[in-house]
Write a protein that holds these residues in place. Structure first.
Motif, PDB file in Angstrom:
ATOM      1  N   GLY A 120       5.686 127.889  15.930  1.00 14.36           N
ATOM      2  CA  GLY A 120       5.565 127.706  17.651  1.00 14.36           C
ATOM      3  C   GLY A 120       4.797 126.457  17.843  1.00 14.36           C
ATOM      4  N   THR A 121       5.249 125.809  16.647  1.00 15.46           N
ATOM      5  CA  THR A 121       4.588 124.661  17.530  1.00 15.46           C
ATOM      6  C   THR A 121       5.521 123.548  17.347  1.00 15.46           C
ATOM      7  OG1 THR A 121       3.048 123.966  15.659  1.00 15.46           O
ATOM      8  CG2 THR A 121       3.080 122.168  15.892  1.00 15.46           C
ATOM      9  N   PRO A 122       5.340 122.129  18.553  1.00 18.20           N
ATOM     10  CA  PRO A 122       6.839 122.402  18.484  1.00 18.20           C
ATOM     11  C   PRO A 122       7.631 120.865  18.232  1.00 18.20           C
ATOM     12  CG  PRO A 122       5.438 122.291  20.867  1.00 18.20           C
ATOM     13  CD  PRO A 122       5.118 122.954  19.472  1.00 18.20           C
ATOM     14  N   PRO A 123       9.378 120.959  17.389  1.00 19.10           N
ATOM     15  CA  PRO A 123       9.225 120.164  16.698  1.00 19.10           C
ATOM     16  C   PRO A 123       9.008 118.359  17.018  1.00 19.10           C
ATOM     17  CG  PRO A 123      11.236 121.743  17.058  1.00 19.10           C
ATOM     18  CD  PRO A 123       9.898 122.459  18.140  1.00 19.10           C
ATOM     19  N   LEU A 124       8.826 118.535  18.375  1.00 17.45           N
ATOM     20  CA  LEU A 124       8.934 116.859  18.380  1.00 17.45           C
ATOM     21  C   LEU A 124       7.818 116.324  18.003  1.00 17.45           C
ATOM     22  CD1 LEU A 124       9.767 114.180  20.583  1.00 17.45           C
ATOM     23  CD2 LEU A 124       8.592 115.066  21.825  1.00 17.45           C
ATOM     24  N   PHE A 125       6.064 117.364  18.296  1.00 13.00           N
ATOM     25  CA  PHE A 125       5.594 117.034  18.030  1.00 13.00           C
ATOM     26  C   PHE A 125       5.278 117.203  16.041  1.00 13.00           C
ATOM     27  CE2 PHE A 125       0.983 118.476  15.959  1.00 13.00           C
ATOM     28  CZ  PHE A 125      -0.002 117.442  16.226  1.00 13.00           C
ATOM     29  N   ILE A 126       5.638 117.467  15.591  1.00 14.10           N
ATOM     30  CA  ILE A 126       5.578 117.200  13.598  1.00 14.10           C
ATOM     31  C   ILE A 126       6.398 115.959  13.696  1.00 14.10           C
ATOM     32  CG2 ILE A 126       6.211 118.440  11.197  1.00 14.10           C
ATOM     33  CD1 ILE A 126       6.405 120.775  13.118  1.00 14.10           C
ATOM     34  N   ILE A 127       7.373 115.845  14.286  1.00  8.51           N
ATOM     35  CA  ILE A 127       8.531 114.789  13.893  1.00  8.51           C
ATOM     36  C   ILE A 127       7.389 113.792  14.633  1.00  8.51           C
ATOM     37  CG2 ILE A 127      10.401 113.358  14.719  1.00  8.51           C
ATOM     38  CD1 ILE A 127      11.815 116.420  15.065  1.00  8.51           C
ATOM     39  N   LEU A 175      12.496 100.629  14.562  1.00  8.55           N
ATOM     40  CA  LEU A 175      12.764 101.332  12.913  1.00  8.55           C
ATOM     41  C   LEU A 175      12.502 102.536  12.795  1.00  8.55           C
ATOM     42  CD1 LEU A 175      13.602  98.901   9.946  1.00  8.55           C
ATOM     43  CD2 LEU A 175      15.409  99.164  12.410  1.00  8.55           C
ATOM     44  N   THR A 176      11.174 102.466  12.746  1.00 11.14           N
ATOM     45  CA  THR A 176      10.969 104.612  12.882  1.00 11.14           C
ATOM     46  C   THR A 176      11.284 104.893  14.193  1.00 11.14           C
ATOM     47  OG1 THR A 176       8.717 103.038  11.622  1.00 11.14           O
ATOM     48  CG2 THR A 176       8.800 105.696  12.237  1.00 11.14           C
ATOM     49  N   VAL A 177      11.346 104.522  15.395  1.00 18.36           N
ATOM     50  CA  VAL A 177      11.721 105.152  16.338  1.00 18.36           C
ATOM     51  C   VAL A 177      12.818 105.298  16.254  1.00 18.36           C
ATOM     52  CG1 VAL A 177      11.533 104.910  18.859  1.00 18.36           C
ATOM     53  CG2 VAL A 177       9.157 104.675  17.841  1.00 18.36           C
ATOM     54  N   GLY A 229       5.990 111.058  11.942  1.00 15.44           N
ATOM     55  CA  GLY A 229       7.092 109.501  11.664  1.00 15.44           C
ATOM     56  C   GLY A 229       6.151 108.102  11.957  1.00 15.44           C
ATOM     57  N   LEU A 230       4.790 109.272  12.736  1.00 15.18           N
ATOM     58  CA  LEU A 230       4.036 107.839  12.348  1.00 15.18           C
ATOM     59  C   LEU A 230       3.357 107.911  10.854  1.00 15.18           C
ATOM     60  CD1 LEU A 230       1.328 109.082  15.084  1.00 15.18           C
ATOM     61  CD2 LEU A 230       2.563 106.399  15.004  1.00 15.18           C
ATOM     62  N   VAL A 231       2.958 108.917  10.003  1.00 13.96           N
ATOM     63  CA  VAL A 231       2.420 108.452   8.602  1.00 13.96           C
ATOM     64  C   VAL A 231       3.611 107.471   7.605  1.00 13.96           C
ATOM     65  CG1 VAL A 231       1.875 109.610   6.389  1.00 13.96           C
ATOM     66  CG2 VAL A 231       0.831 110.675   9.048  1.00 13.96           C
ATOM     67  N   ILE A 232       5.279 107.859   8.783  1.00 11.78           N
ATOM     68  CA  ILE A 232       5.603 106.901   7.081  1.00 11.78           C
ATOM     69  C   ILE A 232       6.567 105.157   8.493  1.00 11.78           C
ATOM     70  CG2 ILE A 232       8.849 106.609   7.331  1.00 11.78           C
ATOM     71  CD1 ILE A 232       8.933 109.971   7.961  1.00 11.78           C
ATOM     72  N   MET A 233       5.664 105.409   9.122  1.00 11.73           N
ATOM     73  CA  MET A 233       5.437 104.176   9.678  1.00 11.73           C
ATOM     74  C   MET A 233       4.298 103.690   9.131  1.00 11.73           C
ATOM     75  SD  MET A 233       5.137 102.649  14.142  1.00 11.73           S
ATOM     76  CE  MET A 233       3.526 103.787  14.121  1.00 11.73           C
ATOM     77  N   TYR A 234       3.368 104.020   8.934  1.00 13.99           N
ATOM     78  CA  TYR A 234       2.349 103.039   8.468  1.00 13.99           C
ATOM     79  C   TYR A 234       2.042 102.886   6.907  1.00 13.99           C
ATOM     80  CZ  TYR A 234      -2.755 102.758   7.093  1.00 13.99           C
ATOM     81  OH  TYR A 234      -3.375 102.014   5.225  1.00 13.99           O
ATOM     82  N   THR A 235       2.914 103.149   6.451  1.00 15.39           N
ATOM     83  CA  THR A 235       3.448 103.456   4.821  1.00 15.39           C
ATOM     84  C   THR A 235       3.914 102.047   4.331  1.00 15.39           C
ATOM     85  OG1 THR A 235       2.709 105.776   3.935  1.00 15.39           O
ATOM     86  CG2 THR A 235       4.236 104.854   3.027  1.00 15.39           C
ATOM     87  N   ALA A 236       5.314 102.620   5.744  1.00 14.91           N
ATOM     88  CA  ALA A 236       5.980 101.492   5.565  1.00 14.91           C
ATOM     89  C   ALA A 236       5.396  99.885   6.003  1.00 14.91           C
ATOM     90  CB  ALA A 236       7.293 101.535   6.220  1.00 14.91           C
TER      91      ALA A 236
END
Length: 363
Positions: free
Chosen positions: A112-119, A307-309, A123-130
């Motif tokens: 029930g969670t919108p996919p955009l929210f999960i994405i 790039l993450t966006v 994406g933010l976690v990936i960006m921070y780790t990079a």
């Protein structure tokens, strides 16, 4: 920070195992059935050949990243085109990772969670780790690799108890060379992603000494995937096995054990989630290095977010049409594109060898 070659072993286990242990098995069971073990072994070792060429190219200038000296081998324009190709591959691959994560959590825990929210969160976690850099990713993978190996060994004990061993003769007597060859090529594309390791310099000097540790990491992942495939086949068979989206997780959930192993799916989810973040972050890091080369070191601060966006946008498009995603993800045309990119070290080695024979050495 400098990293050791054995740290790279553990990093390679996390990097290569993050996707293959979860998503390779169902498609392989559907196409290869009982002979999938042959494709896994053959395709896995074909992937190690690409590692060999990656080391050969990296040794040409051990302390410098390939993206910086590749133009001396291929020429400025051709090298630039190949860097763009690798950049696009990395962005597309990360979009697959993000969408896989959204599918997994959206279908199992966040219904029930919108996919955009999960994405966006992923994406933010990936960006921070990079942003933390390559050395930090290596240190993050230290414990994850060891936990992954221990968990694979312990969970195998759980799966063996309910295995149907009457299927074993079919593994030997069922063969179709055409399917084996095609699926070996597919498996090779999963285990042949060594081209990105050309970007570990200058954090790690590429030499013959790193061949053994990275080979050990690759072989470890091959064995883990082989065990998961074998346990899936012996517990579910070829017909139900190909319908499983996450075989390892679903085997644990189907267990009747009430002990730690029988309820260890949160551990598995934690391992996979962490390894996926490291895999995607490293891909963004590689894309970042490619983009800086193409832009001549401009816009450093905004490059990783940009790039993450791009990956987030592609993942969101896939979430709007999951059928297109599945077609692209498991298409043999995608496998061929993956291999074209993964064979980059082979192209550069051949050209460098020809140039050396004609008396043209790298400066």
């Amino acid at each position: 920070m400098r990293t050791s070659k054995w740290q790279m072993t553990r990093f390679s286990i996390v990097y290569l195992g993050s996707q293959s242990t979860m998503f390779l098995i169902p498609g392989l069971i559907e196409t290869s059935s009982y002979q999938g073990w042959i494709s896994l072994i053959l395709g896995g070792f074909l992937g190690l050949i690409l590692l060999y060429f990656t080391i050969l190219v990296g040794k040409l200038k051990p302390g410098i990243g390939w993206v910086e000296f590749g133009a001396e081998i291929m020429g400025k324009w051709l090298h630039g085109i190949i860097v763009i190709l690798l950049l696009c591959w990395c962005i597309n691959y990360v979009s697959y990772d993000i969408h896989n994560f959204a599918l997994f959590f959206g279908g199992n825990y966040l219904r029930g969670t919108p996919p955009l929210f999960i994405i966006l969160v992923v994406g933010l976690v990936i960006m921070y780790t990079a942003h933390l850099g390559f050395a930090s990713m290596v240190y993050m993978s230290e414990g994850i690799a060891l936990i992954c190996i221990v968990f694979a060994i312990l969970s195998t004990y759980l799966f063996i108890q309910h295995a149907e061993y009457s299927m074993l003769p079919a593994f030997i007597h069922y063969h179709d060379p055409r399917i084996v060859i095609k699926d070996s090529i597919t498996v090779m594309s999963w285990f042949g992603e060594w081209v990105v390791f050309l970007f570990v310099a200058p954090e790690l000097k590429i030499s013959n000494k790193i061949m053994k540790p990275l080979s050990l990491g690759g072989i470890t992942v091959i064995l883990i995937v082989l065990i998961v495939w074998l346990m899936t086949m012996l517990n579910f068979g070829p017909y139900l096995g190909k319908e499983l989206q996450f075989p390892f997780l679903q085997m644990i959930r189907s267990s009747s054990n009430d002990d730690l192993l029988g309820n260890s799916d949160p551990i598995l989810i934690g391992i996979w989630s962490s390894s996926m973040f490291i895999h995607s972050s490293f891909m963004i890091y590689v894309a970042y290095r490619c983009a800086l080369y193409l832009t001549r070191q401009k816009a450093k601060k905004v490059m990783i977010p940009l790039l993450t966006v791009c990956s987030i946008t592609i993942a969101f498009v896939y979430s709007m049409n999951v059928a297109v995603y599945y077609h692209n993800y498991y298409s043999f045309n995608t496998t061929i594109f993956w291999l074209i990119v993964e064979f980059i070290p082979v192209y550069y080695f051949i050209v460098a060898w020809v140039r050396s024979k004609s008396g043209k050495q790298l400066k």
